[in-house]
Design an enzyme around this catalytic site. Structure first.
Site, mmCIF file in Angstrom:
data_model
loop_
_atom_site.group_PDB
_atom_site.id
_atom_site.type_symbol
_atom_site.label_atom_id
_atom_site.label_comp_id
_atom_site.label_asym_id
_atom_site.label_seq_id
_atom_site.Cartn_x
_atom_site.Cartn_y
_atom_site.Cartn_z
ATOM 1 C CG HIS A 58 -66.512 23.039 83.744
ATOM 2 N ND1 HIS A 58 -66.920 22.096 82.833
ATOM 3 C CD2 HIS A 58 -66.778 24.237 83.174
ATOM 4 C CE1 HIS A 58 -67.411 22.688 81.761
ATOM 5 N NE2 HIS A 58 -67.327 23.994 81.947
ATOM 6 C CD GLU A 60 -67.785 18.665 87.247
ATOM 7 O OE1 GLU A 60 -68.825 18.124 86.863
ATOM 8 O OE2 GLU A 60 -67.497 19.857 86.980
ATOM 9 C CB CYS A 83 -69.143 18.491 80.492
ATOM 10 S SG CYS A 83 -67.433 18.861 80.929
ATOM 11 C CB CYS A 93 -66.053 17.539 84.128
ATOM 12 S SG CYS A 93 -65.755 19.328 84.175
#
Length: 151
Positions: A58, A60, A83, A93
């Site tokens: 992801h 992040e 998330c 995240c």
């Protein structure tokens, strides 16, 4: 720093995050392509990330890995809500942002996905300042197909 220059910086950083998100649009499988910019406590860019090809890692995670300890006390600009939990059981995240010591998150739009939604609430519950809505129209355009696929 004045409120006016702070708002200008916020808009500029969210614009950079959207530019990153567009790079992998359509290349992230069922996941949306998210952009993330991390500033240190002094306002310098220390991390930048986009969702990886196929949907992992992801954005992040990429940005936080690049920023390292410099993220502590800083600000994260994210084009979609971090998330709340992960389908594969890894740290979410929102948890990674908390653990990095991020002080503020500027998020363009909430994620309606049932697994991801709630990340903003988790961040706020942890005492992190969260601002939602900056760049919302751009994120609505960017994630229209993703939102349609889950609603």
């Amino acid at each position: 720093m004045s409120l006016r220059s702070s708002r200008r910086r916020d808009r500029r950083m969210m614009g950079r995050a959207h530019t990153l998100a567009r790079l992998n649009q359509g290349l992230t499988g069922v996941n949306p392509s998210v952009g993330c910019i991390i500033l240190d406590r002094d306002g310098h860019i220390v991390g930048a990330g986009v969702t990886g090809l196929g949907g992992r890692p992801h954005a992040e995670e990429v940005a936080l890995d690049e920023a390292g300890a410099r993220a502590h006390g800083g600000t994260a600009y994210v084009t979609l809500e971090p998330c709340r939990s992960r389908s594969q059981g890894n740290k979410s995240c929102s948890v990674k942002l908390m653990e990095a010591g991020i002080a503020r998150v500027v998020c363009a739009i909430e994620d309606p996905h049932p697994v991801a939604n709630g990340g903003i609430r988790a961040l706020r519950d942890a005492g992190i300042q969260v601002q939602i809505g900056l760049g919302q129209r751009e994120s609505q355009r960017l994630y229209r197909k993703f939102f349609e696929s889950i609603l």
